[in-house]
Design an enzyme around this catalytic site. Structure first.
Site, PDB file in Angstrom:
ATOM      1  N   TRP A 196      14.843   5.905 -31.000  1.00 32.26           N
ATOM      2  CA  TRP A 196      13.632   5.981 -30.194  1.00 32.26           C
ATOM      3  C   TRP A 196      12.398   6.178 -31.069  1.00 32.26           C
ATOM      4  CZ3 TRP A 196      15.159   3.729 -26.222  1.00 32.26           C
ATOM      5  CH2 TRP A 196      16.446   3.945 -25.710  1.00 32.26           C
ATOM      6  N   ASP A 237       7.272  13.000 -28.742  1.00 27.64           N
ATOM      7  CA  ASP A 237       8.112  12.518 -27.646  1.00 27.64           C
ATOM      8  C   ASP A 237       9.150  13.599 -27.376  1.00 27.64           C
ATOM      9  OD1 ASP A 237       9.950  11.321 -25.980  1.00 27.64           O
ATOM     10  OD2 ASP A 237      10.359   9.607 -27.280  1.00 27.64           O
ATOM     11  N   LYS A 271      15.828  13.673 -18.108  1.00 30.35           N
ATOM     12  CA  LYS A 271      16.763  14.525 -18.854  1.00 30.35           C
ATOM     13  C   LYS A 271      16.765  15.943 -18.268  1.00 30.35           C
ATOM     14  CE  LYS A 271      17.262  11.097 -21.774  1.00 30.35           C
ATOM     15  NZ  LYS A 271      18.438  10.223 -21.769  1.00 30.35           N
TER      16      LYS A 271
END
Length: 355
Positions: free
Chosen positions: A100, A167, A191
Site C-alpha cells: 500500500w 495512512d 478495519k
C-alpha cells in the site's frame, strides 16, 4: 461460533450488527430504512454531526483540524494527498514499507516528484526501516503506519519538521496517538471504524490549498470541508454504522481501554507463535503489528493440514497473503480475546497431534 480473523472488511461488535440491521428496516422510528433516507434530512445530518464529535472525542482531535467522511477508500487518498499538498515545482518524501505504501508513492508520481527515503523491499517488507533522512524541502512526508500484508507497524512518528501524512487505514482507533503530531491522517473505515465505503480524513486546516493546483472540486479537501462532507451524496449507511461502532468504542472506555485489550491479544498470540515449535513469526520482533499477525510453519508442507484443522475449529480468514504465505490473523478492535484463545488452542492441538 465463527472466529473471524479476516484482513478486511472488518469484524464488528454483535450489538453494532444488530442495531444496524434494525435501522435497515426502520431508522429511528422514521418508518424509513437508513438505506433510503435523504442525506439532506435532519435525521442524517444528526448522524454526521455525532460521528464527527465521536471521532474528535475518541482521538482528542485539537482545534484547527477538519474531519471529513469521503469515498474512494485509501486508494483515492493516494491521489488526493499529492493533488492537494504537492506543488508543481515541489517534491514529496515517501517511506516504502509494503504494497500500500508502494501504491501510494506510485500514484503520487503521477502528480509530481517523489523521493523514496527508504524501503524494506529487500527483505520482503518484514521490517520497518529506521535509518533514513527526510529532505527538509519536501512538501510532506508520507508513510503507512500498519502494513496488513506483512504484519509490521510503525508505533512512533518519524522525526521531521515537514508536514507528516500517514495512512492509518488498518490501525486507526486501535491505540493512542497524538493527532497534533500529524498534519493529515487518512483511513479506510473497514478495519476498525466501520464497514467499507467511507474513508476518514483528519486534516490540518492550514493545508488547504497548499499545492496551488486547481483541482476538480470532488478531489479538493477544502471543498469537502466547507460542505461538511456533503459536497456529493455521502456513503450514508457506512457513516451510520461507523457512528454505532464509535459509540460502542466510547462505551467500552475509549482508546485507552481498547489499546490495552489489543496489547493483550497480540501478546497472547505472539507468545504462542514463539513458543510453539511448529510455527514462526515472519515480521521483525521489534516491528510486529498488533493488528495483523503474520506467521508460517517451520515445515511448509504442514500448512494445508493446519488450515484444515482451523476450518474445523471455525477459525475463518487465517490464510496468509500470497506475498508472504503461511498465515495471517487480523485481530482488529472487535475481535475478542476468546477468539485469540481459540486460535492458540488450535495451534496447541496441532502441536500435540504432531509430536
Amino acid at each position: 461460533m465463527k472466529h473471524n480473523f479476516g484482513a478486511g472488511p472488518c469484524i464488528l461488535p454483535k450489538e453494532v450488527f444488530e442495531q444496524a440491521s434494525q435501522a435497515v428496516i426502520d431508522f429511528n422510528g422514521t418508518g424509513l430504512s437508513i438505506l433510503e433516507i435523504s442525506h439532506r434530512s435532519k435525521e442524517f445530518e444528526e448522524v454526521v454531526v455525532e460521528t464527527e464529535q465521536l471521532v474528535r472525542e475518541l482521538l482528542n482531535v485539537p482545534s484547527g483540524y477538519s474531519i471529513l467522511f469521503l469515498q474512494g477508500g485509501a486508494s483515492q487518498q493516494f491521489a488526493m494527498v499529492p493533488m492537494n499538498l504537492l506543488p508543481a515545482d515541489g517534491k514529496a518524501a515517501y517511506l516504502d514499507t509494503g504494497v500500500w505504501a508502494t501504491k501510494a508513492a506510485k500514484e503520487a508520481k503521477r502528480v509530481g516528484q517523489v523521493e523514496i527515503v527508504a524501503s524494506s523491499s529487500d527483505q520482503n517488507y518484514n521490517y520497518i526501516p529506521k535509518l533514513y533522512t527526510i529532505p527538509t524541502d519536501a512538501a510532506y512526508f508520507h508513510y503507512t503506519s500498519n502494513n496488513t500484508i506483512y504484519g509490521t507497524e510503525v508505533f512512533d512518528r518519524p522525526a521531521t519538521q515537514v508536514p507528516v501524512v500517514v495512512d492509518m487505514s488498518s490501525d486507526i482507533l486501535s491505540r493512542n496517538i497524538n493527532i497534533a503530531d500529524y498534519d493529515l491522517i487518512y483511513a479506510g473505515a473497514q478495519k476498525n471504524m466501520g464497514p467499507a465505503g467511507v474513508t476518514l480524513v483528519i486534516i490540518k486546516d492550514e493545508l488547504f490549498g497548499k499545492s496551488g493546483r486547481t483541482n476538480p472540486m470532488i478531489f479538493d479537501y477544502e471543498a469537502h470541508a466547507k460542505a461538511g462532507s456533503m459536497y456529493n451524496t455521502p456513503p450514508v449507511f457506512s457513516i451510520y454504522v461507523s457512528m454505532l461502532n464509535l459509540r460502542w468504542l466510547k462505551a467500552k472506555g475509549g482508546i485507552d481501554v481498547i489499546e490495552q485489550e489489543n496489547i493483550i491479544k497480540a501478546r497472547t498470540l505472539y507468545d504462542e507463535i514463539d513458543r510453539n515449535p511448529f510455527f514462526r513469526g515472519t515480521a521483525a520482533v521489534e516491528d510486529r503489528s498488533r493488528m495483523n499477525v503474520t506467521f508460517v510453519m517451520e515445515n511448509a508442507e504442514l500448512e494445508a493440514e493446519f488450515l484444515a484443522l482451523a476450518k474445523e475449529r471455525n477459525l475463518i480468514g487465517i490464510k496468509g497473503h500470497r506475498s508472504v504465505g503461511g498465515f495471517r490473523a487480523s485481530i482488529y478492535n472487535a475481535l475478542t480475546i476468546s477468539s485469540i484463545n481459540a486460535l492458540v488452542d488450535t495451534m496447541r492441538e496441532f502441536e500435540e497431534r504432531k509430536k
